[in-house]
Scaffold this motif. Sequence first.
Motif, short mmCIF file in Angstrom:
data_model
loop_
_atom_site.label_atom_id
_atom_site.label_comp_id
_atom_site.label_asym_id
_atom_site.label_seq_id
_atom_site.Cartn_x
_atom_site.Cartn_y
_atom_site.Cartn_z
N UNK A 93 4.10 -2.08 -12.05
CA UNK A 93 4.46 -0.67 -11.89
C UNK A 93 5.88 -0.55 -11.34
N UNK A 94 6.69 0.32 -11.99
CA UNK A 94 8.03 0.58 -11.49
C UNK A 94 8.28 2.08 -11.48
N UNK B 186 0.83 -1.21 0.00
CA UNK B 186 0.00 0.00 0.00
C UNK B 186 0.87 1.26 0.00
N UNK B 187 1.92 1.23 0.81
CA UNK B 187 2.82 2.38 0.89
C UNK B 187 3.56 2.58 -0.44
N UNK B 188 3.96 1.49 -1.06
CA UNK B 188 4.62 1.56 -2.36
C UNK B 188 3.72 2.22 -3.39
N UNK B 189 2.46 1.78 -3.44
CA UNK B 189 1.53 2.30 -4.44
C UNK B 189 1.18 3.77 -4.20
N UNK C 111 15.63 6.78 -22.70
CA UNK C 111 14.91 7.21 -21.50
C UNK C 111 14.86 6.11 -20.43
N UNK C 112 14.87 4.86 -20.88
CA UNK C 112 14.80 3.74 -19.93
C UNK C 112 15.89 2.74 -20.29
N UNK C 113 16.77 2.48 -19.35
CA UNK C 113 17.85 1.52 -19.56
C UNK C 113 17.30 0.10 -19.36
N UNK C 114 17.49 -0.79 -20.35
CA UNK C 114 17.00 -2.17 -20.18
C UNK C 114 17.55 -2.84 -18.91
N UNK C 115 18.79 -2.52 -18.54
CA UNK C 115 19.38 -3.13 -17.35
C UNK C 115 18.63 -2.67 -16.09
N UNK D 90 5.15 4.08 -13.17
CA UNK D 90 4.53 3.86 -14.48
C UNK D 90 4.39 2.36 -14.69
N UNK D 91 3.42 1.98 -15.48
CA UNK D 91 3.27 0.57 -15.83
C UNK D 91 4.23 0.23 -16.97
N UNK D 92 4.74 -0.98 -16.94
CA UNK D 92 5.66 -1.41 -18.01
C UNK D 92 4.99 -1.28 -19.37
N UNK D 93 3.69 -1.52 -19.42
CA UNK D 93 2.95 -1.40 -20.68
C UNK D 93 2.95 0.01 -21.24
N UNK D 94 3.26 1.03 -20.41
CA UNK D 94 3.31 2.42 -20.87
C UNK D 94 4.66 2.79 -21.46
#
Length: 646
Positions: free
Chosen positions: A591-592, A438-441, A551-555, A448-452
Amino acid sequence: MSRDKALQFIHELENQFNKKEIEEEKGLTVELLKLYTLFFAMENEKYGEKLTNIITREELKNRRGNVKETIQSLYRTLESIEPSLSGVFLNDTFKNIEETTLYKLVVLLERYGLTKTEYQNNEATTVFFETLIKELLASSKGYDFTPDGLSQLMIQALKPITGSVYDGTAGIANILVDAYRYAKGKGKDISVYGQEINEELYVIGKLNLFVNHILPEQGDMKLGDTIRDPKWLENGRLMQFDYIMMNFPFGLRDWGYEFAINDPYHRFELYDLPSKSQGDYSFILHALASLNQEGKAALIVPFGTLVRGAAERKIRSILLKDDVIESIVSLPNNLFSGTGIQVALLLLNKHKPSHKKGKVQFINAEGDYERTRTQKYLTSKHVQKIIETLEEYENKEKYSRIVTIDEIAENNWDLNPSLYFIHVELDTEFGKIVFNKKKYESEAENLVQIGDIAEVIRGVNLPTRRQIESADGELFPVIQIRDIENGEIRFETIDEFPIQTRDVQRVTAQPGDILVSSRGTQQKIAIVPEYDGTILVSNMFIIIRLHSTKEVDPVYVKRFLESPIGQYFFEAHQSGSIATVLTPNDIRSIELPLLPIELQQEMIRQLEEADELIRKAYEERKKKYFDAYQKFGIGTFIRPMTKQGE
């Protein structure tokens, strides 16, 4: 005492017939159980006189010739006295057993079995019978029994002390027998009803009911397919029961989909047809349709039934809207012999009390177990803890939570208990970690969702054996699970397959793609490096193809998925009856935190430095070990292998 005597009998049996022969020759054990039941009946007041008029046990032991013919006569007489046993004794296993084998069983039972007085003692006869079953059949293929802890959990969750109890996949009737004993222990009586599709299990189940003085007055079993041919009917409709307990076969493929399309018993028409390839919900809906208006059911279900999509999600949503799901208890994995599958207890109630309406109780009992070297099990202490929590119906930190159906709807009708706990315990390489979901969310920044941020694709289907043999399709190298080791793709092991696909480019491994294994017990994640040629990705993987690697590093994404939070999302979404399965939608919904690229790379550097510390420490440890081996005088004879195996 009876258990010790049964174990001694089994020892003598194995001296006469070797253990492998007993395990592989199932008919021998079935015929032994029949013979034991016959001897039990011969000492019973109701049946004894007519049976012993034919021959006594002592005379049978001393008769070397025509033993099979005499026993056949005894079986016919017993079936005529007790018509509910008709067809149980004189079936194929009896026809196939040899005269000498049958005579040996007679002699062994007379020498090392129960005495006349013991046969007339209810506890002695049932304990001896149960010990034979557990010791002789537990290790045999094709005989899957409900563990005692799960049987007791179902019974105590329902507490059947009056009325009727039904098990549509009754097996050897151990759940029905346990339920009957539970009621008897409370000074009450219930009637039990079972159905079983496997004839050998059905025969053992009937004998079990008979030896326990349940059949014929207090219960019975019928042979047949519960979905295609339910036997317990009233006026052409399914019989209605007060209580149902079932541990049905998981992930059954040939469950009766075509029959269900026009089911004359109307079990599926108000919901949706269960998955053609997964029969779990056919048994759940059969149980629901077999309950009377105030009935309750306790079902052992594979974890996949709680989270799988498509038709099963729709069925779950209707069950929840109809408010018939009362509680879900997540249980430890590896409770069943021969499989590590995780299961849950699903409690249905057609007449919920007012304080439970519109809600579902989730209990996380995954840590409640003892274990042997190979298997986990529930003790009476664990069962009692779960039952007390069900009865208290309260929120308990990390153990029990009462959730509204509206909240479940927000979670897309998924019923994995870990989705609904604020604090979730995770087993990680660092030991147990508590994740505050809950705190994380609510507090993690820039989620953001990975799908985004990426296209999420399932890999290409591998060809069937027939397609491989006919070389139907263009040959391509295809990455499989075994081609990834320690987070890296082993290009030298990749095999070629004839592939048929409309869009080769979409399932081609592209540099920067993140591959996530979509099934199995061990999660594998790898990033595709630069390479020459065209290599496809199999459907064993989900491909995460980032929209922009600037914008996003695969690693960064890989490291996040390998973190305890990534592990939580994998565990929360995994489905499947036998093996765990992840879908592209599961990955899209994770979400990450989307950090600036500089912070992403700083995190990567920090984790790589930590890994380097471990690598150096391991090398130093190895060096010290081999130095010590030299001092022991054994170092000359051993040396580490190189990567080439030299």
